[in-house]
Design a protein around this motif. Sequence first.
Motif, PDB file in Angstrom:
ATOM      1  N   ALA A   1       0.834  -1.207   0.000  1.00 38.31           N
ATOM      2  CA  ALA A   1       0.000   0.000   0.000  1.00 38.31           C
ATOM      3  C   ALA A   1       0.868   1.256   0.000  1.00 38.31           C
ATOM      4  O   ALA A   1       0.582   2.211  -0.731  1.00 38.31           O
ATOM      5  N   ALA A   2       1.928   1.253   0.783  1.00 37.22           N
ATOM      6  CA  ALA A   2       2.817   2.418   0.836  1.00 37.22           C
ATOM      7  C   ALA A   2       3.517   2.638  -0.505  1.00 37.22           C
ATOM      8  O   ALA A   2       3.589   3.764  -1.009  1.00 37.22           O
ATOM      9  N   GLU A   3       4.015   1.556  -1.098  1.00 34.14           N
ATOM     10  CA  GLU A   3       4.723   1.674  -2.379  1.00 34.14           C
ATOM     11  C   GLU A   3       3.766   2.057  -3.504  1.00 34.14           C
ATOM     12  O   GLU A   3       4.077   2.910  -4.338  1.00 34.14           O
ATOM     13  N   LEU A   4       2.598   1.421  -3.520  1.00 31.12           N
ATOM     14  CA  LEU A   4       1.616   1.727  -4.549  1.00 31.12           C
ATOM     15  C   LEU A   4       1.112   3.161  -4.388  1.00 31.12           C
ATOM     16  O   LEU A   4       0.927   3.878  -5.368  1.00 31.12           O
ATOM     17  N   GLY A   5       0.938   3.582  -3.138  1.00 32.89           N
ATOM     18  CA  GLY A   5       0.500   4.952  -2.878  1.00 32.89           C
ATOM     19  C   GLY A   5       1.510   5.976  -3.360  1.00 32.89           C
ATOM     20  O   GLY A   5       1.137   7.012  -3.917  1.00 32.89           O
ATOM     21  N   HIS A   6       2.786   5.682  -3.157  1.00 32.80           N
ATOM     22  CA  HIS A   6       3.830   6.589  -3.637  1.00 32.80           C
ATOM     23  C   HIS A   6       3.743   6.703  -5.157  1.00 32.80           C
ATOM     24  O   HIS A   6       3.760   7.814  -5.709  1.00 32.80           O
ATOM     25  N   ASP A   7       3.619   5.563  -5.832  1.00 29.29           N
ATOM     26  CA  ASP A   7       3.476   5.573  -7.285  1.00 29.29           C
ATOM     27  C   ASP A   7       2.214   6.330  -7.705  1.00 29.29           C
ATOM     28  O   ASP A   7       2.228   7.079  -8.680  1.00 29.29           O
ATOM     29  N   ALA A   8       1.108   6.128  -6.982  1.00 37.10           N
ATOM     30  CA  ALA A   8      -0.140   6.823  -7.317  1.00 37.10           C
ATOM     31  C   ALA A   8       0.045   8.328  -7.204  1.00 37.10           C
ATOM     32  O   ALA A   8      -0.462   9.090  -8.037  1.00 37.10           O
ATOM     33  N   GLY A   9       0.775   8.765  -6.191  1.00 43.10           N
ATOM     34  CA  GLY A   9       1.046  10.192  -6.042  1.00 43.10           C
ATOM     35  C   GLY A   9       1.887  10.734  -7.180  1.00 43.10           C
ATOM     36  O   GLY A   9       1.625  11.824  -7.703  1.00 43.10           O
ATOM     37  N   LEU A  10       2.897   9.977  -7.582  1.00 37.78           N
ATOM     38  CA  LEU A  10       3.731  10.419  -8.702  1.00 37.78           C
ATOM     39  C   LEU A  10       2.934  10.434  -9.999  1.00 37.78           C
ATOM     40  O   LEU A  10       3.104  11.331 -10.835  1.00 37.78           O
ATOM     41  N   TYR A  11       2.046   9.456 -10.158  1.00 42.85           N
ATOM     42  CA  TYR A  11       1.195   9.441 -11.353  1.00 42.85           C
ATOM     43  C   TYR A  11       0.264  10.651 -11.345  1.00 42.85           C
ATOM     44  O   TYR A  11       0.119  11.337 -12.359  1.00 42.85           O
ATOM     45  N   LEU A  12      -0.349  10.924 -10.205  1.00 38.62           N
ATOM     46  CA  LEU A  12      -1.197  12.107 -10.069  1.00 38.62           C
ATOM     47  C   LEU A  12      -0.413  13.357 -10.454  1.00 38.62           C
ATOM     48  O   LEU A  12      -0.884  14.193 -11.229  1.00 38.62           O
ATOM     49  N   GLY A  13       0.790  13.487  -9.920  1.00 45.34           N
ATOM     50  CA  GLY A  13       1.625  14.639 -10.241  1.00 45.34           C
ATOM     51  C   GLY A  13       1.943  14.725 -11.721  1.00 45.34           C
ATOM     52  O   GLY A  13       1.914  15.816 -12.313  1.00 45.34           O
ATOM     53  N   SER A  14       2.216  13.585 -12.334  1.00 44.74           N
ATOM     54  CA  SER A  14       2.516  13.569 -13.770  1.00 44.74           C
ATOM     55  C   SER A  14       1.329  14.044 -14.592  1.00 44.74           C
ATOM     56  O   SER A  14       1.491  14.803 -15.549  1.00 44.74           O
ATOM     57  N   VAL A  15       0.139  13.600 -14.212  1.00 47.69           N
ATOM     58  CA  VAL A  15      -1.068  14.032 -14.929  1.00 47.69           C
ATOM     59  C   VAL A  15      -1.278  15.532 -14.739  1.00 47.69           C
ATOM     60  O   VAL A  15      -1.583  16.249 -15.694  1.00 47.69           O
ATOM     61  N   ILE A  16      -1.096  16.016 -13.530  1.00 53.63           N
ATOM     62  CA  ILE A  16      -1.272  17.454 -13.267  1.00 53.63           C
ATOM     63  C   ILE A  16      -0.259  18.267 -14.074  1.00 53.63           C
ATOM     64  O   ILE A  16      -0.624  19.238 -14.743  1.00 53.63           O
ATOM     65  N   VAL A  17       0.999  17.876 -14.030  1.00 54.97           N
ATOM     66  CA  VAL A  17       2.036  18.630 -14.744  1.00 54.97           C
ATOM     67  C   VAL A  17       1.776  18.618 -16.252  1.00 54.97           C
ATOM     68  O   VAL A  17       1.980  19.625 -16.932  1.00 54.97           O
ATOM     69  N   ALA A  18       1.281  17.486 -16.771  1.00 57.72           N
ATOM     70  CA  ALA A  18       1.037  17.382 -18.209  1.00 57.72           C
ATOM     71  C   ALA A  18      -0.206  18.147 -18.664  1.00 57.72           C
ATOM     72  O   ALA A  18      -0.280  18.555 -19.823  1.00 57.72           O
ATOM     73  N   SER A  19      -1.178  18.345 -17.773  1.00 61.99           N
ATOM     74  CA  SER A  19      -2.449  18.889 -18.253  1.00 61.99           C
ATOM     75  C   SER A  19      -2.932  20.173 -17.579  1.00 61.99           C
ATOM     76  O   SER A  19      -3.907  20.753 -18.041  1.00 61.99           O
ATOM     77  N   VAL A  20      -2.280  20.612 -16.517  1.00 60.23           N
ATOM     78  CA  VAL A  20      -2.688  21.854 -15.851  1.00 60.23           C
ATOM     79  C   VAL A  20      -1.668  22.942 -16.211  1.00 60.23           C
ATOM     80  O   VAL A  20      -0.470  22.794 -15.935  1.00 60.23           O
TER      81      VAL A  20
ATOM     82  N   SER B   1      -9.737  11.422  -3.053  1.00 56.97           N
ATOM     83  CA  SER B   1      -9.686  10.740  -4.344  1.00 56.97           C
ATOM     84  C   SER B   1      -8.681  11.464  -5.246  1.00 56.97           C
ATOM     85  O   SER B   1      -8.476  12.682  -5.125  1.00 56.97           O
ATOM     86  N   LEU B   2      -8.052  10.715  -6.116  1.00 57.77           N
ATOM     87  CA  LEU B   2      -7.074  11.303  -7.034  1.00 57.77           C
ATOM     88  C   LEU B   2      -7.750  12.318  -7.956  1.00 57.77           C
ATOM     89  O   LEU B   2      -7.199  13.379  -8.240  1.00 57.77           O
ATOM     90  N   TRP B   3      -8.965  11.981  -8.402  1.00 59.60           N
ATOM     91  CA  TRP B   3      -9.697  12.890  -9.279  1.00 59.60           C
ATOM     92  C   TRP B   3     -10.007  14.211  -8.569  1.00 59.60           C
ATOM     93  O   TRP B   3      -9.907  15.285  -9.149  1.00 59.60           O
ATOM     94  N   GLN B   4     -10.366  14.147  -7.302  1.00 64.83           N
ATOM     95  CA  GLN B   4     -10.675  15.351  -6.534  1.00 64.83           C
ATOM     96  C   GLN B   4      -9.458  16.261  -6.444  1.00 64.83           C
ATOM     97  O   GLN B   4      -9.556  17.469  -6.637  1.00 64.83           O
ATOM     98  N   VAL B   5      -8.300  15.686  -6.136  1.00 67.63           N
ATOM     99  CA  VAL B   5      -7.082  16.491  -6.034  1.00 67.63           C
ATOM    100  C   VAL B   5      -6.742  17.107  -7.376  1.00 67.63           C
ATOM    101  O   VAL B   5      -6.393  18.291  -7.468  1.00 67.63           O
ATOM    102  N   TYR B   6      -6.884  16.323  -8.462  1.00 64.04           N
ATOM    103  CA  TYR B   6      -6.636  16.858  -9.793  1.00 64.04           C
ATOM    104  C   TYR B   6      -7.591  18.018 -10.084  1.00 64.04           C
ATOM    105  O   TYR B   6      -7.177  19.073 -10.581  1.00 64.04           O
ATOM    106  N   SER B   7      -8.880  17.835  -9.791  1.00 64.28           N
ATOM    107  CA  SER B   7      -9.871  18.875 -10.065  1.00 64.28           C
ATOM    108  C   SER B   7      -9.555  20.165  -9.334  1.00 64.28           C
ATOM    109  O   SER B   7      -9.671  21.262  -9.901  1.00 64.28           O
ATOM    110  N   GLU B   8      -9.150  20.046  -8.076  1.00 61.44           N
ATOM    111  CA  GLU B   8      -8.793  21.239  -7.304  1.00 61.44           C
ATOM    112  C   GLU B   8      -7.550  21.915  -7.880  1.00 61.44           C
ATOM    113  O   GLU B   8      -7.463  23.140  -7.915  1.00 61.44           O
TER     114      GLU B   8
END
Length: 147
Positions: free
Chosen positions: A78-97, A136-143
Amino acid sequence: MSFPFMDRWRSRRDDAEARAERYPGGVGDPETLAELLGECALLRGRAADMGLELDDAPDSLSALDQLPPRWRDDPQEAAELGHDAGLYLGSVIVASVAGASWQLLRDGRPFVRLASGRELDVAAVGRDWATQGAPSLWQVYSEADEG
């Protein structure tokens, strides 16, 4: 006495030092940093195992939010997957915001800086998502997309 080649050398050296301050740990430019942080191999593998192809688009965050959280049975995963999920979230934000960029703290921890100056510790957000299901990842992205 002036040596023109020394002036050019100093200029390149000063530029390299400035990049090193912005991107500690040897990462010399934002594109390389984004590429490294966007790998997220564990998350991409887990998502693929569940039939979800991550395409670095904002809609994929909502799809990730819908996955059954089977990883919560194993705190290490969970910790490792969560870290990856955070980096993925960041990648999506950087690419699209607009105006969002990766930054590294002196200790090498990545975070996303929005055009407004707001900073997101996406790795911490991802770990919370993986272990608790919120936010949720979507919520953080939306904000982030709102500014």
